[in-house]
Design a protein around this motif. Structure first.
Motif, mmCIF file in Angstrom:
data_model
loop_
_atom_site.group_PDB
_atom_site.id
_atom_site.type_symbol
_atom_site.label_atom_id
_atom_site.label_comp_id
_atom_site.label_asym_id
_atom_site.label_seq_id
_atom_site.Cartn_x
_atom_site.Cartn_y
_atom_site.Cartn_z
ATOM 1 N N LEU A 248 -7.928 7.377 12.464
ATOM 2 C CA LEU A 248 -7.283 8.696 12.532
ATOM 3 C C LEU A 248 -8.041 9.623 13.475
ATOM 4 N N ASP A 249 -9.360 9.603 13.399
ATOM 5 C CA ASP A 249 -10.172 10.448 14.287
ATOM 6 C C ASP A 249 -9.970 10.043 15.745
ATOM 7 N N ALA A 250 -9.898 8.741 15.990
ATOM 8 C CA ALA A 250 -9.789 8.250 17.360
ATOM 9 C C ALA A 250 -8.482 8.679 18.023
ATOM 10 N N VAL A 251 -7.412 8.774 17.225
ATOM 11 C CA VAL A 251 -6.113 9.151 17.801
ATOM 12 C C VAL A 251 -5.797 10.629 17.592
ATOM 13 N N GLY A 252 -6.735 11.354 16.989
ATOM 14 C CA GLY A 252 -6.552 12.788 16.809
ATOM 15 C C GLY A 252 -5.484 13.156 15.808
ATOM 16 N N SER A 253 -5.397 12.402 14.718
ATOM 17 C CA SER A 253 -4.395 12.662 13.690
ATOM 18 C C SER A 253 -5.055 12.729 12.325
ATOM 19 N N SER A 254 -4.277 13.149 11.350
ATOM 20 C CA SER A 254 -4.700 13.113 9.960
ATOM 21 C C SER A 254 -3.635 12.394 9.161
ATOM 22 N N ALA A 255 -3.960 12.031 7.933
ATOM 23 C CA ALA A 255 -2.987 11.337 7.099
ATOM 24 C C ALA A 255 -1.738 12.190 6.872
ATOM 25 N N ARG A 256 -1.894 13.478 6.830
ATOM 26 C CA ARG A 256 -0.749 14.366 6.604
ATOM 27 C C ARG A 256 0.201 14.413 7.804
ATOM 28 N N ASP A 257 -0.264 13.928 8.954
ATOM 29 C CA ASP A 257 0.613 13.885 10.140
ATOM 30 C C ASP A 257 1.581 12.713 10.102
ATOM 31 N N MET A 258 1.353 11.769 9.201
ATOM 32 C CA MET A 258 2.191 10.570 9.151
ATOM 33 C C MET A 258 3.547 10.885 8.524
ATOM 34 N N ASP A 259 4.568 10.191 9.013
ATOM 35 C CA ASP A 259 5.902 10.296 8.421
ATOM 36 C C ASP A 259 6.120 9.263 7.327
ATOM 37 N N ALA A 260 5.338 8.193 7.365
ATOM 38 C CA ALA A 260 5.437 7.142 6.347
ATOM 39 C C ALA A 260 4.164 6.306 6.390
ATOM 40 N N PHE A 261 3.940 5.579 5.313
ATOM 41 C CA PHE A 261 2.786 4.693 5.194
ATOM 42 C C PHE A 261 3.296 3.296 4.828
ATOM 43 N N ALA A 262 2.725 2.281 5.450
ATOM 44 C CA ALA A 262 3.176 0.910 5.218
ATOM 45 C C ALA A 262 2.013 0.021 4.824
ATOM 46 N N ALA A 263 2.311 -0.970 3.999
ATOM 47 C CA ALA A 263 1.299 -1.952 3.601
ATOM 48 C C ALA A 263 1.906 -3.332 3.574
ATOM 49 N N SER A 264 1.088 -4.300 3.935
ATOM 50 C CA SER A 264 1.421 -5.699 3.708
ATOM 51 C C SER A 264 1.241 -5.950 2.217
ATOM 52 N N ILE A 265 2.327 -6.371 1.539
ATOM 53 C CA ILE A 265 2.294 -6.443 0.071
ATOM 54 C C ILE A 265 2.062 -7.848 -0.468
ATOM 55 N N GLY A 266 1.959 -8.850 0.411
ATOM 56 C CA GLY A 266 1.681 -10.192 -0.060
ATOM 57 C C GLY A 266 2.749 -11.180 0.380
ATOM 58 N N PRO A 267 2.486 -12.456 0.059
ATOM 59 C CA PRO A 267 1.396 -12.972 -0.781
ATOM 60 C C PRO A 267 0.066 -13.004 -0.036
ATOM 61 N N GLY A 268 -0.991 -13.241 -0.816
ATOM 62 C CA GLY A 268 -2.328 -13.295 -0.240
ATOM 63 C C GLY A 268 -3.369 -13.122 -1.332
ATOM 64 N N SER A 269 -4.516 -12.612 -0.950
ATOM 65 C CA SER A 269 -5.604 -12.367 -1.885
ATOM 66 C C SER A 269 -5.204 -11.325 -2.918
ATOM 67 N N PHE A 270 -5.340 -11.646 -4.191
ATOM 68 C CA PHE A 270 -4.954 -10.711 -5.239
ATOM 69 C C PHE A 270 -5.736 -9.400 -5.132
ATOM 70 N N THR A 271 -7.042 -9.511 -4.957
ATOM 71 C CA THR A 271 -7.861 -8.303 -4.866
ATOM 72 C C THR A 271 -7.553 -7.526 -3.597
ATOM 73 N N GLY A 272 -7.443 -8.231 -2.478
ATOM 74 C CA GLY A 272 -7.141 -7.564 -1.219
ATOM 75 C C GLY A 272 -5.822 -6.821 -1.258
ATOM 76 N N LEU A 273 -4.809 -7.441 -1.838
ATOM 77 C CA LEU A 273 -3.497 -6.793 -1.920
ATOM 78 C C LEU A 273 -3.565 -5.531 -2.763
#
Length: 230
Positions: free
Chosen positions: A47-72
């Motif tokens: 965020l610092d590198a691109v000059g943004s903050s989390a509040r500037d985002m319009d949406a947030f995305a995550a890879s939800i699996g399958p994969g490592s239970f803890t990582g997910l």
């Protein structure tokens, strides 16, 4: 439109920001499963590198699996917390879809493989139809012998992204011959940029949700849960 995307489903921790269809920043680290220590500093540095903050985002995305239970759990919980604080929607992206998307526009059959231990993998089979990713099978948790049987019955070259690609490369070459190859190193591991690009497609199609509804997709029970049920 800005989307912050994460993938912590495997050993690689990766975060990316997409702005108006362009990846403006991406950080990755593939050095052990220390996501709980590295992820938030990685996000803040990005965020610092691109000059943004989390509040500037319009949406947030995550890879939800399958994969490592803890990582997910770490990735999904982090995205949900940021989305809640910013009062923005979340977008769920399947890990195998994102791995396949690393090879956008490939003419080969794409078969992501995530290590599930004991010669088993989380997998699915894909091809690109134009610029769209088409899934040819269900999401599977199977032995590599079963996967090879599926692929032998298909025609065409097969390319394997995912953390199990190099692990089982010799086996798949033995079963499929010259048809099989591991993805190049810069496309073989999880990339948050692919999560972000798939999330953009989903967002434009109205496929987003509130932070309370996002859940990891484990595909099967953990080993501890399976042993407990015996």
């Amino acid at each position: 439109m800005k989307i912050l995307a994460l993938d912590t489903s495997t050993n690689a921790a990766t975060a990316a920001i997409l702005e108006d269809g362009i990846i403006i920043g991406e950080y990755s680290c593939n050095k052990g499963k220390t996501h709980s220590q590295r992820l938030m500093p990685m996000i803040q540095s990005l965020l610092d590198a691109v000059g943004s903050s989390a509040r500037d985002m319009d949406a947030f995305a995550a890879s939800i699996g399958p994969g490592s239970f803890t990582g997910l759990r770490i990735g999904v919980t982090t995205v949900k917390a940021m989305a809640f604080a910013a009062q923005k929607p979340v977008i769920s992206v399947y890990t195998l879809d994102a791995l396949a998307y690393n090879l956008a526009a490939s003419k080969a059959i794409i078969c992501p493989v995530i290590d599930a231990r004991n010669d088993q993998v989380f997998t699915s089979v894909y091809k690109f139809s134009g610029d769209r990713l088409e899934r040819l099978t269900d999401y599977l948790g199977i032995h590599i012998n079963e996967l090879a049987d599926i692929l032998v019955a298909m025609e065409g070259d097969v390319i394997f992204p995912g953390d199990a690609a190099f692990m089982h490369e010799a086996f798949f070459r033995e079963r499929l011959g010259k048809r099989a190859s591991a993805a190049p190193p810069h496309t073989v591991l999880a990339r948050a940029s692919s999560v972000a690009l798939l999330a953009k497609q989903a967002f434009e199609e109205g496929l987003y949700e509130n932070c309370y509804d996002m859940k990891p997709f484990y595909l099967r029970k953990s080993q501890a849960e399976r042993e407990k049920g015996q």
